[in-house]
Each structure stands twice: as structure tokens, then as C-alpha cells.
Scaffold this active site. Structure first.
Site, PDB file in Angstrom:
ATOM      1  N   SER A 114     -13.296 -28.107 -15.985  1.00 34.46           N
ATOM      2  CA  SER A 114     -12.513 -28.584 -14.844  1.00 34.46           C
ATOM      3  C   SER A 114     -12.070 -30.030 -15.000  1.00 34.46           C
ATOM      4  CB  SER A 114     -13.312 -28.421 -13.551  1.00 34.46           C
ATOM      5  OG  SER A 114     -13.476 -27.056 -13.263  1.00 34.46           O
ATOM      6  N   GLU A 281      -8.723 -29.133  -2.981  1.00 29.45           N
ATOM      7  CA  GLU A 281      -9.406 -28.236  -3.911  1.00 29.45           C
ATOM      8  C   GLU A 281     -10.326 -27.234  -3.212  1.00 29.45           C
ATOM      9  OE1 GLU A 281     -12.730 -29.550  -6.156  1.00 29.45           O
ATOM     10  OE2 GLU A 281     -12.468 -28.031  -7.710  1.00 29.45           O
ATOM     11  N   ASP A 286     -14.807 -21.091  -8.113  1.00 27.60           N
ATOM     12  CA  ASP A 286     -15.411 -21.236  -9.447  1.00 27.60           C
ATOM     13  C   ASP A 286     -16.905 -20.909  -9.439  1.00 27.60           C
ATOM     14  OD1 ASP A 286     -15.464 -22.394 -12.234  1.00 27.60           O
ATOM     15  OD2 ASP A 286     -16.696 -23.917 -11.264  1.00 27.60           O
ATOM     16  N   HIS A 354     -16.229 -20.048 -17.965  1.00 27.70           N
ATOM     17  CA  HIS A 354     -14.773 -20.032 -17.792  1.00 27.70           C
ATOM     18  C   HIS A 354     -14.149 -19.132 -18.855  1.00 27.70           C
ATOM     19  CE1 HIS A 354     -15.173 -24.390 -16.071  1.00 27.70           C
ATOM     20  NE2 HIS A 354     -15.734 -23.475 -15.309  1.00 27.70           N
TER      21      HIS A 354
HETATM   22 MG    MG Z   1     -13.726 -28.260  -9.248  1.00 30.31          MG
HETATM   23 ZN    ZN Z   2     -16.645 -23.948 -13.504  1.00 29.59          ZN
END
Ligand code: MG
Ligand code: ZN
Length: 407
Positions: A114, A281, A286, A354
Site C-alpha cells: 500500500s 480511504e 484490505d 496482495h
Molecule cells: Mg491502506
Molecule cells: Zn494489505
């Protein structure tokens, strides 16, 4: 089916398990598919085709006065569709007239984190995983937020994680390592940001150097508020808002803190004569992916979409606001498996990390048409700068001849 090269033994085993599952399924249910050889997945570039060159970005009929960039951390297409399913077939995201895809590789890794992902969006430069607003040599790069400040615009950051966490940090701080959250907090005081709301209070008032940055923020004219009702009712024109000492809670415990904070930031920034830049955000999409927890991911996706709704309402009325929604990368290799319906999602994850999946980009407002197609994540920065009309000036830093289409 072709999958790209993965590194660890564990990932290789996992991939074979996935392939085997698909293979069995194919054998049982649909024997009409050709038998593909899945043993070959090394891509050595010995055989490939080149692509057609197209000219640079078109001239815009109208520049954007305001930009609101919303980042759903870890939000790939399946995450969007799971949110859409859970919300009875509708999302604010479906109202965007333009969409495209971004490629998220970082300078150091095929799969970004990120920090590098955020820095690509905020500066137009690919950098190494872990980098916050610095290039591969560790040199600070001017961010879109800092450019907006230079243009005399208001600025804001809103996050459901710590405001010093990688994604928001990439827009305001310049540090070689994302873990340096106390240093990142100190970077907030070097800027003229008008409003920031998120977690991470402890990086301001429980620091190893014993400096109380909250006092310094107050000296710089900020009203510091540290709970959601106080944030919601705050009427100040410079706000430092905290929804947690570390991170914001997850949904539903958070009580729509992201949506409320976004609304507050819009209130503060809509008064700015020269317009504003705001980044919002949805951090924990995530974390649902990392946890391989589909319900977590969906609840976060839905609150993110509620915040998007507030932004769209503002932009619709305003008419001079470019709204972009995208992600830094996908998380979890999330899939909605066979057997799922509009009432029930049967989720699957290929990893707790990810992935390299292409990431959707949605755009509305002046300049939105720039966001069609497939392009590098860095191009999103150049498109934003172009939409602001700032790239006509020579002082765009960090460009180094990369051109409007990024690098
Ligand atoms: Mg983030
Ligand atoms: Zn992450």
C-alpha cells in the site's frame, strides 16, 4: 488457465490445490472445455507481440476545481461485486459514467504494497514497497496534495485506519519506511492540510520523543477532536479528528465513521474559494482480504460505498468536482464461487496477501473521460494533474519527462 509465477513453496502448493479444484470441477461438470496445459507458466518474453502506440491525453473542455480521490484498499472487481450483491444489487459505484483499469506493479515488486501503491497514486512515480512519498533513491517527491496546496486549494485526508498508515501517509509524508509512523505524524505539521480524520492518535500524543503533537496542532490553529460525535458536530475550519488511538474499529462497530468523517471533510473544504483536494480511504477492505473474511470485507465495502454516495451527492450539486474511485491493489485473490446467489456469497481466497489483479478505476465529473482504458497506477496522478490544469505549468515536480501517461 494461466497463472503467473509465484515464489514461495506454500504459494505453489496453494496454486496447485486451486488448479486441482478447478480441474476436478471441469472434469465433473463441463467436459467440453479444451484440455489446457497448466504446467507451463514461465513467461520468459521469448515470444510476444508488441502493441500499437496511441497519442497523449486529449485537451479537456473544462478543468476540475476540486478532486476527490477515494481509495478502497485491497478493492478488486470481486470485492466490488460482493458489495453490490450484499447491497441488493445496487451500489453508488454503479453511477459512475467512466471506468478503466490500473496496473499496480511497484518499482521493486511485481505485487505492490500500500505504500508504493499509494505513492504511485499521489506522486506519479513507481517506487519500492514500503516507500512513503519518496522515490527509489529515497528522495521526497511532491504529492498531489502538496500541489493542491501550492495552487491555493484546501486539502483533506480521511481514513478508517490510522491516518499515519501507508495509504494516507503517501499523500502527505515523505519517509523511507512505512513503519515510521511517528515521523509520518510529524510530517502532518509541515503541511497546511485543512482537515484530517482517521485513527492513529497515539502517534501524535504518546510518542517516544515525548513531544505532544496535538498541542502543536492546536497552536497551528487546528481544533483537535477525538470521538465521532465531536467530529460530527465540530464547526471549526481546521480539524484534526481521531476515531481511534490506533485504527478505526471495523464495521459495524465503527458506526459509519468513514461516511461521517467524509461528510465533515466536505463541509470544511466546500468553503475553499480555490477548490480542494480530498483523499478518502476505505482501509479495511484490505484487512478483510488479509483475514480471508468475506463478511468483514463486504461490510467494509458497503460503508466505503456509502462514503462514495456522500461524495457523489456533493459533486452532483457542485458540478466542478472530479471524483475518482480506485484501489492500490487487490487483496486475497478473492472470488465469488459457484453456488453463490444474490442472497448468499460462497467466497474463496487464493492467498492472504496482495495480488497482481488489474484494479478498477471509476470516474465522474470534469476530466472523468480521461480515466477510460488500461494504464499504470502512476497515470492516475498524471490524469488528476491534467484535470486540474496544473500540468500546463512547468513546475510539476517528479515529472522528469515521464509524460502524461505515466511511466
Ligand atoms: Mg491502506
Ligand atoms: Zn494489505
Amino acid at each position: 488457465m494461466k497463472l503467473n509465477t509465484l515464489n514461495t513453496k506454500k504459494q505453489r502448493v496453494l496454486r496447485w490445490m486451486v488448479l486441482l479444484t478447478f480441474g476436478l470441477h471441469t472434469a465433473v461438470y463441463s467436459q467440453n472445455y479444451p484440455n489446457t496445459d497448466t504446467k507451463t507458466n514461465q513467461y520468459q518474453n521469448t515470444s510476444f507481440h508488441t502493441v500499437v502506440e496511441i497519442p497523449e491525453m486529449p485537451k479537456l473542455p473544462k478543468t476540475a476545481k476540486n478532486i476527490i480521490l477515494l481509495i478502497g484498499d485491497g478493492m478488486g472487481s470481486a470485492q466490488v461485486y460482493a458489495g453490490l450483491t450484499a447491497n441488493k444489487g445496487q451500489l453508488n459505484l454503479m453511477q459512475f459514467p467512466y471506468s478503466g483499469y490500473s496496473i499496480t506493479t511497484s518499482a521493486s515488486n511485481y505485487i505492490t504494497d500500500s505504500a508504493a501503491g499509494g505513492t504511485a497514486l499521489s506522486t506519479g512515480k513507481k517506487t519500492y514497497n514500503g516507500a512513503i512519498g519518496v522515490d527509489t533513491a529515497g528522495t521526497p517527491i511532491k504529492t498531489i496534495l502538496e500541489i493542491a496546496e501550492e495552487m491555493g486549494k484546501g486539502t483533506g485526508l480521511v481514513s478508517s485506519s490510522s491516518i499515519t498508515h501507508a495509504t494516507p501517509a503517501s499523500f502527505i509524508a515523505h519517509q523511507p519506511e512505512r513503519g515510521m509512523q511517528e515521523e509520518i505524524a510529524a510530517d502532518f505539521l509541515k503541511t497546511d492540510i485543512d482537515v484530517f480524520i482517521g485513527g492513529g492518535k497515539k502517534y501524535f500524543d504518546q510518542r517516544t520523543d515525548s513531544v505532544n503533537l496535538l498541542k502543536e496542532l492546536e497552536q497551528q490553529g487546528y481544533t483537535v477532536v477525538d470521538n465521532l460525535p465531536a467530529i460530527e458536530s465540530c464547526k471549526a475550519d481546521k480539524i484534526a479528528g481521531f476515531i481511534g488511538t490506533e485504527h478505526g474499529d471495523k464495521m459495524p462497530e465503527r458506526g459509519n465513521a468513514l461516511t461521517i468523517s467524509t461528510q465533515k471533510a466536505l463541509e470544511v473544504l466546500s468553503n475553499k474559494m480555490n477548490g480542494f483536494f480530498l483523499m478518502v480511504e476505505g482501509s479495511q477492505i484490505d484487512w478483510g482480504g488479509h483475514a480471508n473474511n468475506s463478511d468483514y470485507l463486504v461490510a467494509e465495502m458497503i460503508e466505503f460505498d456509502e462514503a462514495i454516495g456522500r461524495v457523489l451527492e456533493f459533486a452532483k450539486k457542485d458540478g466542478e468536482t472530479l471524483v475518482i474511485v480506485t484501489a492500490d491493489h487487490e487483496t486475497g485473490g478473492y472470488a465469488i464461487n459457484p453456488g453463490s446467489t444474490m442472497d448468499t456469497i460462497i467466497p474463496a481466497f487464493t492467498t492472504d496477501k496482495h495480488t497482481a489483479a488489474l484494479i478498477p478505476v471509476f470516474a465522474y465529473g470534469p476530466g472523468a473521460e480521461l480515466f477510460r482504458g488500461i494504464y499504470e497506477n502512476t497515470a492516475i496522478y498524471w490524469k488528476m494533474v491534467h484535470a486540474l490544469g496544473f500540468d500546463k505549468k512547468e513546475e510539476v515536480s517528479g515529472g522528469s519527462g515521464a509524460g502524461e501517461n505515466g511511466e
